[in-house]
Write a protein that holds these residues in place. Structure first.
Motif, PDB file in Angstrom:
ATOM      1  N   LYS A  60       0.649  -1.189   0.024  1.00 45.98           N
ATOM      2  CA  LYS A  60       0.051  -0.670  -0.183  1.00 45.98           C
ATOM      3  C   LYS A  60       1.049   1.534   0.103  1.00 45.98           C
ATOM      4  O   LYS A  60       0.715   1.946  -0.368  1.00 45.98           O
ATOM      5  N   GLY A  61       1.861   1.032   0.397  1.00 45.57           N
ATOM      6  CA  GLY A  61       3.062   2.232   1.207  1.00 45.57           C
ATOM      7  C   GLY A  61       2.864   2.473  -0.988  1.00 45.57           C
ATOM      8  O   GLY A  61       3.798   3.675  -0.571  1.00 45.57           O
ATOM      9  N   TYR A  62       3.422   1.649  -2.111  1.00 41.30           N
ATOM     10  CA  TYR A  62       3.510   2.452  -3.191  1.00 41.30           C
ATOM     11  C   TYR A  62       2.366   1.796  -3.802  1.00 41.30           C
ATOM     12  O   TYR A  62       2.005   2.912  -5.181  1.00 41.30           O
ATOM     13  N   ALA A  63       1.803   1.788  -4.027  1.00 41.52           N
ATOM     14  CA  ALA A  63       0.181   0.753  -4.806  1.00 41.52           C
ATOM     15  C   ALA A  63      -0.970   1.063  -4.122  1.00 41.52           C
ATOM     16  O   ALA A  63      -1.556   0.313  -3.740  1.00 41.52           O
ATOM     17  N   THR A  64      -1.395   2.615  -3.828  1.00 40.79           N
ATOM     18  CA  THR A  64      -2.409   3.390  -3.540  1.00 40.79           C
ATOM     19  C   THR A  64      -3.856   3.057  -4.249  1.00 40.79           C
ATOM     20  O   THR A  64      -4.615   3.500  -3.297  1.00 40.79           O
ATOM     21  N   HIS A  65      -3.508   3.185  -5.458  1.00 44.67           N
ATOM     22  CA  HIS A  65      -4.233   2.902  -6.503  1.00 44.67           C
ATOM     23  C   HIS A  65      -4.931   1.804  -6.926  1.00 44.67           C
ATOM     24  O   HIS A  65      -5.791   1.243  -7.232  1.00 44.67           O
ATOM     25  N   GLU A  66      -4.412   0.461  -6.106  1.00 41.54           N
ATOM     26  CA  GLU A  66      -4.509  -0.991  -6.439  1.00 41.54           C
ATOM     27  C   GLU A  66      -5.809  -1.730  -5.088  1.00 41.54           C
ATOM     28  O   GLU A  66      -5.907  -2.756  -4.672  1.00 41.54           O
ATOM     29  N   SER A  67      -6.885  -1.012  -5.287  1.00 44.10           N
ATOM     30  CA  SER A  67      -8.204  -1.021  -4.365  1.00 44.10           C
ATOM     31  C   SER A  67      -8.477  -2.529  -4.462  1.00 44.10           C
ATOM     32  O   SER A  67      -8.923  -3.076  -3.156  1.00 44.10           O
ATOM     33  N   GLU A  68      -9.101  -2.464  -5.863  1.00 41.15           N
ATOM     34  CA  GLU A  68      -9.531  -4.065  -5.921  1.00 41.15           C
ATOM     35  C   GLU A  68      -9.258  -4.702  -5.672  1.00 41.15           C
ATOM     36  O   GLU A  68      -9.481  -6.395  -4.774  1.00 41.15           O
ATOM     37  N   VAL A  69      -7.420  -4.925  -5.649  1.00 44.25           N
ATOM     38  CA  VAL A  69      -6.610  -6.583  -5.418  1.00 44.25           C
ATOM     39  C   VAL A  69      -6.976  -5.822  -3.643  1.00 44.25           C
ATOM     40  O   VAL A  69      -7.120  -7.602  -2.684  1.00 44.25           O
ATOM     41  N   PHE A  70      -6.556  -5.022  -3.000  1.00 39.73           N
ATOM     42  CA  PHE A  70      -7.073  -5.295  -1.413  1.00 39.73           C
ATOM     43  C   PHE A  70      -8.388  -5.699  -0.668  1.00 39.73           C
ATOM     44  O   PHE A  70      -8.643  -5.655   0.060  1.00 39.73           O
ATOM     45  N   ALA A  71      -9.243  -5.086  -1.432  1.00 39.67           N
ATOM     46  CA  ALA A  71     -10.466  -5.383  -0.819  1.00 39.67           C
ATOM     47  C   ALA A  71     -10.456  -7.327  -1.557  1.00 39.67           C
ATOM     48  O   ALA A  71     -10.937  -7.738  -0.809  1.00 39.67           O
ATOM     49  N   GLN A  72     -10.340  -7.893  -2.435  1.00 36.76           N
ATOM     50  CA  GLN A  72     -10.336  -8.562  -2.818  1.00 36.76           C
ATOM     51  C   GLN A  72      -9.518 -10.289  -1.972  1.00 36.76           C
ATOM     52  O   GLN A  72      -9.787 -10.812  -1.057  1.00 36.76           O
ATOM     53  N   ILE A  73      -8.099  -9.592  -1.322  1.00 35.05           N
ATOM     54  CA  ILE A  73      -7.846  -9.834  -0.154  1.00 35.05           C
ATOM     55  C   ILE A  73      -8.554  -9.688   1.219  1.00 35.05           C
ATOM     56  O   ILE A  73      -8.350 -10.712   1.630  1.00 35.05           O
ATOM     57  N   LEU A 110      -3.768 -13.608  -3.688  1.00 36.63           N
ATOM     58  CA  LEU A 110      -2.100 -13.491  -3.737  1.00 36.63           C
ATOM     59  C   LEU A 110      -1.307 -12.923  -4.893  1.00 36.63           C
ATOM     60  O   LEU A 110      -0.305 -12.214  -4.745  1.00 36.63           O
ATOM     61  N   SER A 111      -2.577 -14.351  -5.238  1.00 35.69           N
ATOM     62  CA  SER A 111      -1.562 -13.714  -6.733  1.00 35.69           C
ATOM     63  C   SER A 111      -1.157 -12.562  -8.028  1.00 35.69           C
ATOM     64  O   SER A 111      -1.068 -11.815  -8.950  1.00 35.69           O
ATOM     65  N   ARG A 112      -2.611 -11.869  -7.100  1.00 36.92           N
ATOM     66  CA  ARG A 112      -2.850 -10.653  -7.865  1.00 36.92           C
ATOM     67  C   ARG A 112      -2.216  -9.820  -7.177  1.00 36.92           C
ATOM     68  O   ARG A 112      -1.331  -8.662  -7.390  1.00 36.92           O
ATOM     69  N   LEU A 113      -1.159 -10.268  -6.092  1.00 33.69           N
ATOM     70  CA  LEU A 113      -0.943  -8.662  -5.562  1.00 33.69           C
ATOM     71  C   LEU A 113       0.868  -9.409  -6.000  1.00 33.69           C
ATOM     72  O   LEU A 113       1.058  -8.173  -5.971  1.00 33.69           O
ATOM     73  N   LEU A 114       1.042 -10.400  -6.576  1.00 33.53           N
ATOM     74  CA  LEU A 114       2.157  -9.841  -7.113  1.00 33.53           C
ATOM     75  C   LEU A 114       2.243  -9.336  -7.973  1.00 33.53           C
ATOM     76  O   LEU A 114       3.833  -9.271  -8.490  1.00 33.53           O
ATOM     77  N   VAL A 115       1.477 -10.136  -9.106  1.00 33.05           N
ATOM     78  CA  VAL A 115       1.324  -8.757 -10.103  1.00 33.05           C
ATOM     79  C   VAL A 115       1.732  -7.554 -10.230  1.00 33.05           C
ATOM     80  O   VAL A 115       2.347  -7.066 -10.852  1.00 33.05           O
ATOM     81  N   VAL A 116       1.338  -6.533  -8.733  1.00 34.50           N
ATOM     82  CA  VAL A 116       1.473  -5.120  -8.559  1.00 34.50           C
ATOM     83  C   VAL A 116       2.894  -4.609  -9.124  1.00 34.50           C
ATOM     84  O   VAL A 116       3.454  -3.994  -9.167  1.00 34.50           O
ATOM     85  N   ASN A 117       3.768  -5.555  -8.075  1.00 35.82           N
ATOM     86  CA  ASN A 117       4.852  -5.170  -8.646  1.00 35.82           C
ATOM     87  C   ASN A 117       5.671  -5.028  -9.772  1.00 35.82           C
ATOM     88  O   ASN A 117       6.294  -4.275  -9.347  1.00 35.82           O
ATOM     89  N   GLU A 118       5.531  -5.715 -10.417  1.00 33.34           N
ATOM     90  CA  GLU A 118       5.772  -5.669 -11.816  1.00 33.34           C
ATOM     91  C   GLU A 118       5.210  -4.081 -11.959  1.00 33.34           C
ATOM     92  O   GLU A 118       5.828  -3.241 -12.947  1.00 33.34           O
TER      93      GLU A 118
END
Length: 204
Positions: A60-73, A110-118
């Protein structure tokens, strides 16, 4: 020693001998092994669940706009939290099905979260994130090993209580078959994350 006492002792010795000859001790041992391997499965899944909050916080410190992924987790964690107590190896089809579905949802999230690092290369230079990802990878591998051992333990136990003469003892003592993971979902809950900490090449 009167005749009645002697008769009771002889009956007790005969029952012990009969149970031993019909696989009672082996069934007991296999049953304990199933419960022990199942406990390790739960332990490793709990280890993964404990890593998730810190992992999400670091992303979240880097990807503040990935709310959908965070909601899924968050939804996946809620499903796991809503599971019934499963300290004993499952003997109910609905219970093991719910357990699999909840853990598969977390794996998918978690798989979706791992994509975020790209999308956010700076994440790979964050030491906390890197450490958490290494722990997650190790935990996924431990889950795969623990689950494999459980499947083997269940197979051994179920085979023993279904073969003659053990099946007579199992029926008498009330031993029931144990359930294991369904084949169609194994891949989705067992694949360890593919983690790549290499620095992306710069386009020229």
């Amino acid at each position: 020693m009167n005749k009645l006492t002697l008769f009771r002792l002889l009956c007790s010795f005969w029952i012990i001998f009969a149970l031993s000859g019909c696989g009672y001790n082996d069934i007991q041992s296999d049953d304990e092994n199933v419960n022990a391997t199942w406990a390790e499965v739960l332990n490793q899944y709990q280890r993964r669940a404990d890593l998730v909050p810190n992992l999400v916080a670091s992303v979240k410190g880097y990807a503040t706009h990935e709310s959908e992924v965070f909601a899924q987790i968050a939804e996946a964690r809620a499903k796991i939290g809503g599971l019934p107590n499963m300290q004993q190896a499952p003997q109910d089809e609905q219970s093991i099905k719910q357990f699999q579905q909840a853990q598969a949802s977390m794996s998918s999230a978690l798989s979706r979260l791992l994509v975020v690092n790209e999308k956010y290369p700076d994440l790979k230079s964050d030491q906390l994130y890197t450490n958490l990802m290494v722990q997650l990878e190790g935990t996924e591998n431990r889950i795969a090993v623990a689950r494999h051992r459980y499947v083997q333990a269940v197979q051994t136990y179920n085979t023993r209580i279904r073969t003659f003469p053990n099946n007579l003892t199992a029926s008498w003592k009330g031993y029931q078959p144990k359930l294991t993971f369904q084949p169609e979902n194994i891949e989705s809950i067992s694949t360890a994350p593919k983690i790549d900490f290499s620095t992306p090449s710069t386009a020229k």
